[in-house]
Write an enzyme that holds these catalytic residues in place. Structure first.
Site, PDB file in Angstrom:
ATOM      1  N   GLU A   2       0.577  -1.121   0.024  1.00 49.23           N
ATOM      2  CA  GLU A   2       0.168  -0.028  -0.024  1.00 49.23           C
ATOM      3  C   GLU A   2       0.814   1.279  -0.114  1.00 49.23           C
ATOM      4  O   GLU A   2       0.523   2.276  -0.780  1.00 49.23           O
ATOM      5  CB  GLU A   2      -0.930   0.078   1.047  1.00 49.23           C
ATOM      6  CG  GLU A   2      -1.953  -1.259   1.067  1.00 49.23           C
ATOM      7  CD  GLU A   2      -1.683  -2.447   1.930  1.00 49.23           C
ATOM      8  OE1 GLU A   2      -2.342  -2.834   2.557  1.00 49.23           O
ATOM      9  OE2 GLU A   2      -0.337  -2.539   1.795  1.00 49.23           O
ATOM     10  N   ALA A  26      16.014 -51.091  -8.483  1.00 50.79           N
ATOM     11  CA  ALA A  26      16.074 -52.117  -7.351  1.00 50.79           C
ATOM     12  C   ALA A  26      17.504 -52.059  -6.688  1.00 50.79           C
ATOM     13  O   ALA A  26      17.822 -52.253  -5.429  1.00 50.79           O
ATOM     14  CB  ALA A  26      16.050 -53.692  -7.890  1.00 50.79           C
ATOM     15  N   TRP A  36      18.875 -39.857 -13.451  1.00 47.33           N
ATOM     16  CA  TRP A  36      17.617 -38.837 -12.786  1.00 47.33           C
ATOM     17  C   TRP A  36      16.307 -39.600 -13.678  1.00 47.33           C
ATOM     18  O   TRP A  36      16.461 -40.369 -14.751  1.00 47.33           O
ATOM     19  CB  TRP A  36      17.958 -37.539 -13.503  1.00 47.33           C
ATOM     20  CG  TRP A  36      19.180 -36.818 -13.175  1.00 47.33           C
ATOM     21  CD1 TRP A  36      20.271 -36.539 -13.523  1.00 47.33           C
ATOM     22  CD2 TRP A  36      19.360 -36.242 -11.678  1.00 47.33           C
ATOM     23  NE1 TRP A  36      21.169 -36.041 -12.865  1.00 47.33           N
ATOM     24  CE2 TRP A  36      20.460 -35.373 -11.657  1.00 47.33           C
ATOM     25  CE3 TRP A  36      18.298 -36.057 -10.742  1.00 47.33           C
ATOM     26  CZ2 TRP A  36      20.604 -34.725 -10.583  1.00 47.33           C
ATOM     27  CZ3 TRP A  36      18.753 -35.139  -9.698  1.00 47.33           C
ATOM     28  CH2 TRP A  36      19.777 -34.562  -9.542  1.00 47.33           C
ATOM     29  N   ARG A  52      11.335 -24.963  -4.656  1.00 51.25           N
ATOM     30  CA  ARG A  52      12.301 -24.640  -3.546  1.00 51.25           C
ATOM     31  C   ARG A  52      12.097 -23.033  -3.309  1.00 51.25           C
ATOM     32  O   ARG A  52      12.197 -22.447  -2.106  1.00 51.25           O
ATOM     33  CB  ARG A  52      13.847 -25.237  -4.005  1.00 51.25           C
ATOM     34  CG  ARG A  52      13.884 -26.285  -3.882  1.00 51.25           C
ATOM     35  CD  ARG A  52      15.297 -26.899  -4.159  1.00 51.25           C
ATOM     36  NE  ARG A  52      15.381 -28.154  -3.879  1.00 51.25           N
ATOM     37  CZ  ARG A  52      16.690 -28.771  -4.384  1.00 51.25           C
ATOM     38  NH1 ARG A  52      17.717 -28.249  -4.955  1.00 51.25           N
ATOM     39  NH2 ARG A  52      16.864 -30.219  -4.453  1.00 51.25           N
ATOM     40  N   THR A  64      18.203 -39.686   3.322  1.00 47.26           N
ATOM     41  CA  THR A  64      18.405 -39.101   1.989  1.00 47.26           C
ATOM     42  C   THR A  64      19.716 -38.247   1.947  1.00 47.26           C
ATOM     43  O   THR A  64      20.505 -38.259   0.794  1.00 47.26           O
ATOM     44  CB  THR A  64      17.142 -37.815   1.677  1.00 47.26           C
ATOM     45  OG1 THR A  64      15.923 -38.656   1.616  1.00 47.26           O
ATOM     46  CG2 THR A  64      17.480 -37.358   0.244  1.00 47.26           C
ATOM     47  N   ASP A  81      22.326 -39.186  -0.840  1.00 47.14           N
ATOM     48  CA  ASP A  81      22.458 -38.259  -1.982  1.00 47.14           C
ATOM     49  C   ASP A  81      23.558 -37.184  -1.869  1.00 47.14           C
ATOM     50  O   ASP A  81      23.896 -36.381  -2.807  1.00 47.14           O
ATOM     51  CB  ASP A  81      21.182 -37.697  -2.385  1.00 47.14           C
ATOM     52  CG  ASP A  81      20.215 -39.098  -2.752  1.00 47.14           C
ATOM     53  OD1 ASP A  81      20.864 -40.037  -3.245  1.00 47.14           O
ATOM     54  OD2 ASP A  81      18.803 -38.612  -2.779  1.00 47.14           O
ATOM     55  N   ARG A 108      19.612 -23.052  -7.349  1.00 48.94           N
ATOM     56  CA  ARG A 108      20.733 -22.858  -8.056  1.00 48.94           C
ATOM     57  C   ARG A 108      20.333 -22.122  -9.329  1.00 48.94           C
ATOM     58  O   ARG A 108      21.204 -22.236 -10.393  1.00 48.94           O
ATOM     59  CB  ARG A 108      21.500 -24.141  -8.447  1.00 48.94           C
ATOM     60  CG  ARG A 108      21.874 -24.800  -7.023  1.00 48.94           C
ATOM     61  CD  ARG A 108      22.792 -26.192  -7.492  1.00 48.94           C
ATOM     62  NE  ARG A 108      22.111 -27.237  -7.801  1.00 48.94           N
ATOM     63  CZ  ARG A 108      21.304 -27.900  -7.441  1.00 48.94           C
ATOM     64  NH1 ARG A 108      21.495 -27.939  -6.003  1.00 48.94           N
ATOM     65  NH2 ARG A 108      20.612 -29.145  -7.495  1.00 48.94           N
ATOM     66  N   PRO A 121      10.544 -42.457   1.193  1.00 43.26           N
ATOM     67  CA  PRO A 121       9.346 -42.965   1.103  1.00 43.26           C
ATOM     68  C   PRO A 121       9.022 -43.037   2.780  1.00 43.26           C
ATOM     69  O   PRO A 121       7.886 -42.966   3.194  1.00 43.26           O
ATOM     70  CB  PRO A 121       9.358 -44.528   0.582  1.00 43.26           C
ATOM     71  CG  PRO A 121      10.849 -44.799   0.565  1.00 43.26           C
ATOM     72  CD  PRO A 121      11.656 -43.688   0.335  1.00 43.26           C
ATOM     73  N   LEU A 153       9.926 -41.171   5.582  1.00 34.42           N
ATOM     74  CA  LEU A 153       9.636 -39.821   6.135  1.00 34.42           C
ATOM     75  C   LEU A 153       8.131 -39.091   5.311  1.00 34.42           C
ATOM     76  O   LEU A 153       7.369 -38.525   5.984  1.00 34.42           O
ATOM     77  CB  LEU A 153      10.627 -38.712   5.890  1.00 34.42           C
ATOM     78  CG  LEU A 153      10.437 -37.516   6.614  1.00 34.42           C
ATOM     79  CD1 LEU A 153      10.080 -37.599   7.955  1.00 34.42           C
ATOM     80  CD2 LEU A 153      11.755 -36.630   6.454  1.00 34.42           C
TER      81      LEU A 153
END
Length: 377
Positions: free
Chosen positions: A55, A167, A173, A187, A199, A203, A210, A307, A309
């Site tokens: 405003e 498996a 990816w 994000r 995780t 990873d 980025r 899977p 969490l």
């Protein structure tokens, strides 16, 4: 009385509010338009906490032309002194004759008092125009104010046969560059990105943004995108000290049970904030974690986790929205599934979802779904 042209001007104010979507955390995204004789004379959007609200920016742009103008605001003007002066008083002092508001402010410090101040000053006030569109701007702010919890989006990537990894455990990816770029947009929209320690160990993910705003969706900003806070659920403090995210700018918070002081000290020295939480079946209590984050003014959380969490938060009713990227390939019945959901035995135990949106993102499909069991906004 609501006029036909009010809809177009409010839609324009909502588009203005979106310009602050990456930068105004923890404040709500708000746009304001000032119109005199059918012509826009001033506009503004809230860019960053501590800086002027929408405003006063619009009023400054309008100058004397604000006298007798109609103000279109996506959120009820504030009536309390925070980091900036009350916007309701600024509109009154500028001499606007009419204010059209999309939605009331769920903040208990405002909650109708802004509209009441305007009415008491003799200003014509209308509220509720394009309300659902305005609510969609700020799901996290609304949920935090109403329920004391953040809004949680759970992001998942899967193959056409519902697998998140081969498996062998290989998962990079699953989706295309376009889908991964879209994840960076999610994000950037979030106050925090949450994951589990498994995780991180598997990873070594950065969980940062980025890409620039222009690369994400063409928005030009005069400043860099802020990094969302990184949140790791790590009951036993197994987070590796060399984890990539600990060396990145911004805050990394680890939620744990009572851990050894030496390990805690080492993680804090590495750059993390370590917070102890109550226990629930050997894990940190998820409701307590969410309440803590809400008290830290975290509005929206993007969950990027495995899977277990993801399944635990879903079964606890703490996930508001699922964003599932589905790639056009098959990974076999030995691969990992989306969620670990123990206790679902009979058809009546199923977790119902409402599909809100399906659209192509590059060569993949993005499915947006709302769980029936969640604390909705």
């Amino acid at each position: 009385m609501i006029l036909p042209e009010d809809y177009a001007f409010m839609a324009q104010a909502i588009k203005l509010a979106l310009k602050g979507r990456y930068t105004c955390h923890p404040n709500p995204r708000v746009g304001c338009l000032l119109v005199q004789n059918g012509r826009v004379v001033g506009e503004g959007f809230h860019q960053r906490a501590g800086e002027p609200h929408a405003e006063p920016i619009a009023l400054s742009a309008a100058g004397d032309r604000a006298q007798g103008a109609t103000a279109y605001v996506t959120l009820e003007p504030c009536s309390h002194h925070g980091r900036t002066p009350p916007c309701a008083y600024a509109l009154i002092q500028a001499g606007v004759s009419r204010v059209v508001v999309a939605m009331g402010d769920p903040n208990p410090k405002v909650a109708g008092s802004g509209l009441e101040h305007l009415r008491q000053a003799g200003i014509e006030v209308h509220a509720g125009l394009l309300e659902s569109e305005a609510q969609a701007l700020n799901p996290g702010f609304i949920k935090r104010m109403k329920y004391g919890l953040p809004f949680v989006r759970c992001k998942l990537a899967m193959s056409l046969d519902g697998r998140t990894a081969m498996a062998s455990g290989e998962s990079k990816w699953i989706t295309s560059d376009a889908a991964r770029r879209d994840v960076h947009r999610l994000r950037a929209l979030s106050s925090a990105v949450m994951t589990g320690v498994n995780t991180v160990i598997a990873d070594d993910a950065s969980l940062n943004v980025r890409l620039t705003a222009a690369e994400l969706d063409g928005v030009e900003l005069d400043r860099d995108l802020p990094s969302p806070q990184r949140v790791v659920l790590d009951s036993r403090l197994r987070m590796p000290l060399h984890s990539k995210m600990l060396s990145l700018p911004g805050q990394t918070t680890i939620f744990c049970l009572e851990g050894g002081p030496e390990r805690r000290s080492a993680l804090e020295t590495a750059g993390a904030e370590v917070v102890s939480m109550p226990e629930d079946n050997g894990q940190v209590e998820l409701q307590a974690v969410m309440g803590f984050l809400a008290r830290q003014e975290i509005n929206e959380i993007l969950l990027e986790a495995g899977p277990r969490l993801a399944g635990s938060l879903l079964q606890a009713g703490l996930v508001n929205e699922l964003i599932i990227y589905m790639a056009p390939h098959l990974m076999g019945d030995g691969g990992k599934g989306l969620f670990h959901l123990p206790g679902l035995v009979r058809m009546q135990d199923r977790i119902e979802l409402e599909i809100a949106d399906i659209r192509a993102v590059g060569r993949d499909w993005r499915i947006t779904a709302v769980p029936s069991k969640c604390c909705k906004v």
